[in-house]
Design a protein around this motif. Structure first.
Motif: not given
Length: 267
Positions: A197-198, A250-254, A153-155
């Motif tokens: 990436a979010n 949050a595995s389905y959020i990008t 996960s890249h924030v």
């Protein structure tokens, strides 16, 4: 109970653990103070192993001390992110603390000038720190994650200026609009590898970047009057969103932008 209902029940049962960062190694840039420090401490408090990155060793040591006082684990890694050629080595050094699961790009700079007074040097400095460094740091990490077949996960940290334009900060606005585009592009490119990436979009927080603006009574009154919650953000206010986006919950959020602005953009 049918199979679908059983699966749903199992999913609900695992939700608390899905929000935990236990066992995850997270890099946080700009972790010596302000928003970066606040998010680093939140990650550590939720079980993540933090590698804190900033130019100042003294500030990083203070962050590590605060994390330890809260029972968290935080390693310090002094670095100058404007040295784009050194980012690959930085990632390799961070990986000595364990495989990298995620990163928060909190480091950034600000420049307040009328647009007609901005020089190419001004422009390039802000672009390097706020846009190029996060991009090349994330791509270096993603190469490792893909080689290891490790999801990640890249924030990225945007701002109100990822959605609107405010005056006298044109180079900054360009980077914060740009970082949203970068995250959306990376999300589309990396999603099949499980790398997300979010962007978090903070509103007005009391930090080093805003202290000169808030020191002006008229500007402070204007800002406070525009925030529906009638208060500035505290660095800890970003912790929940950062932890969520780094977690398996949050595995389905990008490819998304999440504004944490006290209601500014909703008013």
């Amino acid at each position: 109970m049918n199979t679908t209902q059983t699966q749903q029940t199992d999913t609900l049962a695992c939700l608390p653990s899905a929000f935990s960062l236990a066992g995850k190694h997270i890099l946080v840039t700009g972790a010596g103070r302000g928003l970066g420090q606040g998010m680093a401490l939140s990650v550590a408090a939720c079980g993540g192993r933090v590698t804190a990155i900033s130019r100042s060793t003294d500030e990083l040591n203070h962050t590590a001390q605060l994390a330890a006082e809260r029972g968290g684990e935080c390693h310090v890694l002094p670095a100058d992110l404007s040295d784009l050629a050194g980012l690959e080595d930085l990632v390799r050094a961070a990986a000595q603390n364990g495989p990298i699961d995620g990163i928060i790009h909190a480091a950034g700079v600000q420049l307040r000038k009328d647009a007609i007074d901005i020089t190419p040097e001004d422009w390039n400095f802000v672009q390097t720190m706020n846009l190029q460094a996060p991009f090349f740091l994330s791509t270096a990490i993603a190469r490792l994650q893909e080689d290891e077949q490790r999801p990640g996960s890249h924030v990225f940290v945007g701002s109100l200026n990822s959605s609107i334009g405010l005056p006298r900060i044109a180079p900054y606005v360009a980077t914060k609009t740009g970082i949203l585009g970068v995250a959306r592009s990376l999300s589309a490119e990396w999603a099949a590898s499980g790398i997300r990436a979010n962007v978090i979009g903070p509103g007005y927080f009391r930090t080093k970047l805003t202290e000169d603006l808030l020191a002006q009574p008229e500007q402070k009154a204007r800002i406070m009057g525009r925030i529906p919650m009638r208060r500035l953000g505290d660095p800890s206010d970003l912790g929940g969103m950062a932890v969520f986006l780094l977690s398996d919950a949050a595995s389905y959020i990008t490819g998304q932008l999440f504004n944490v602005d006290g209601g500014w953009l909703g008013a």
